[in-house]
Design a protein around this motif. Structure first.
Motif, mmCIF file in Angstrom:
data_model
loop_
_atom_site.group_PDB
_atom_site.id
_atom_site.type_symbol
_atom_site.label_atom_id
_atom_site.label_comp_id
_atom_site.label_asym_id
_atom_site.label_seq_id
_atom_site.Cartn_x
_atom_site.Cartn_y
_atom_site.Cartn_z
ATOM 1 N N GLU A 20 0.847 -1.184 0.000
ATOM 2 C CA GLU A 20 0.000 0.000 0.000
ATOM 3 C C GLU A 20 0.883 1.234 0.000
ATOM 4 N N ILE A 21 0.515 2.202 -0.809
ATOM 5 C CA ILE A 21 1.263 3.449 -0.834
ATOM 6 C C ILE A 21 0.541 4.437 0.057
ATOM 7 N N PHE A 22 1.246 4.924 1.029
ATOM 8 C CA PHE A 22 0.646 5.902 1.925
ATOM 9 C C PHE A 22 0.761 7.303 1.362
ATOM 10 N N LEU A 23 1.881 7.655 0.812
ATOM 11 C CA LEU A 23 2.059 8.993 0.255
ATOM 12 C C LEU A 23 2.562 8.887 -1.175
ATOM 13 N N ALA A 24 1.803 9.450 -2.088
ATOM 14 C CA ALA A 24 2.237 9.524 -3.473
ATOM 15 C C ALA A 24 2.513 10.993 -3.780
ATOM 16 N N ASN A 25 3.529 11.259 -4.550
ATOM 17 C CA ASN A 25 3.935 12.623 -4.898
ATOM 18 C C ASN A 25 4.092 13.502 -3.652
ATOM 19 N N PRO A 26 4.964 13.100 -2.737
ATOM 20 C CA PRO A 26 5.088 13.823 -1.466
ATOM 21 C C PRO A 26 5.851 15.146 -1.567
ATOM 22 N N GLN A 27 5.653 15.945 -0.545
ATOM 23 C CA GLN A 27 6.423 17.164 -0.321
ATOM 24 C C GLN A 27 6.920 17.084 1.114
ATOM 25 N N TYR A 28 8.075 17.709 1.385
ATOM 26 C CA TYR A 28 8.594 17.664 2.748
ATOM 27 C C TYR A 28 9.242 18.981 3.127
ATOM 28 N N LYS A 29 9.344 19.180 4.416
ATOM 29 C CA LYS A 29 10.184 20.255 4.935
ATOM 30 C C LYS A 29 10.840 19.750 6.199
ATOM 31 N N LYS A 30 12.055 20.168 6.408
ATOM 32 C CA LYS A 30 12.830 19.748 7.567
ATOM 33 C C LYS A 30 12.507 20.707 8.705
ATOM 34 N N ILE A 31 12.030 20.158 9.835
ATOM 35 C CA ILE A 31 11.658 21.038 10.940
ATOM 36 C C ILE A 31 12.653 21.007 12.092
ATOM 37 N N SER A 32 13.550 20.032 12.077
ATOM 38 C CA SER A 32 14.665 20.019 13.023
ATOM 39 C C SER A 32 15.762 19.147 12.432
ATOM 40 N N LYS A 33 16.817 18.959 13.183
ATOM 41 C CA LYS A 33 17.948 18.172 12.678
ATOM 42 C C LYS A 33 17.547 16.739 12.344
ATOM 43 N N THR A 34 16.610 16.162 13.098
ATOM 44 C CA THR A 34 16.236 14.761 12.910
ATOM 45 C C THR A 34 14.786 14.552 12.488
ATOM 46 N N THR A 35 14.011 15.620 12.335
ATOM 47 C CA THR A 35 12.576 15.475 12.078
ATOM 48 C C THR A 35 12.172 16.122 10.762
ATOM 49 N N TYR A 36 11.349 15.386 9.990
ATOM 50 C CA TYR A 36 10.834 15.856 8.717
ATOM 51 C C TYR A 36 9.314 15.834 8.755
ATOM 52 N N ARG A 37 8.695 16.816 8.133
ATOM 53 C CA ARG A 37 7.245 16.863 7.998
ATOM 54 C C ARG A 37 6.929 16.637 6.532
#
Length: 153
Positions: free
Chosen positions: A88-105
């Protein structure tokens, strides 16, 4: 002469404050959204499972695997005999931003078989990476708990 010097200093101070004052009230820029998945998260991740979820109707143990590629976040369950159960694909064509050194949204369309649902969903996903392991949750709320740790394969 003294009055002239004082008036020049006051005028200079007023002009310089009026030039810099508008920049003091501007909020800090947030991180920008980027297309795809961050390179730091790409790869195959796994976690052993003692029991499959009830909705799958399968007894026994196996492995839960995540495959993160540039344009998708795919989860799959595998039996002990390495038989894949409904990827199952949870995210198709994703976008991201880095909110801390170890965390991505991340956000993207929710879909199956590599296709975005097209319903305009922007499923929120937050991933934390520490060394060779990651965990994720499907909300940016502090009330939602993270998944178990998945380890790099």
């Amino acid at each position: 002469m003294n009055k002239l010097r004082t008036s020049i200093l006051i005028t200079t101070a007023t002009v310089s404050l009026s030039l810099f004052a508008p920049t003091l009230n501007q909020p800090a820029q947030a991180a920008t959204w980027h297309k795809g998945m961050p390179k730091a998260l790409r790869g195959k991740w796994s976690h052993s499972v003692k029991r499959f979820p009830k909705y799958m109707g399968i007894k026994g143990s196996g492995t839960y695997r995540l495959t993160i590629v540039k344009k998708a976040f795919v989860n799959s369950y595998f039996t002990k005999k390495n038989k894949e159960l409904a990827p199952e694909i949870f995210l198709a064509n994703p976008q991201y931003k880095k909110i801390s050194k170890t965390t991505y949204r991340l956000q993207g369309g929710h879909g199956n078989s590599g296709m975005s649902s097209g319903y305009g969903h922007h499923d929120p996903l937050q991933i934390v990476k520490q060394g060779n392991k990651i965990k994720y949750k499907y909300s940016w709320s502090s009330h939602v708990k993270y998944s178990t740790w998945l380890y790099k394969m």
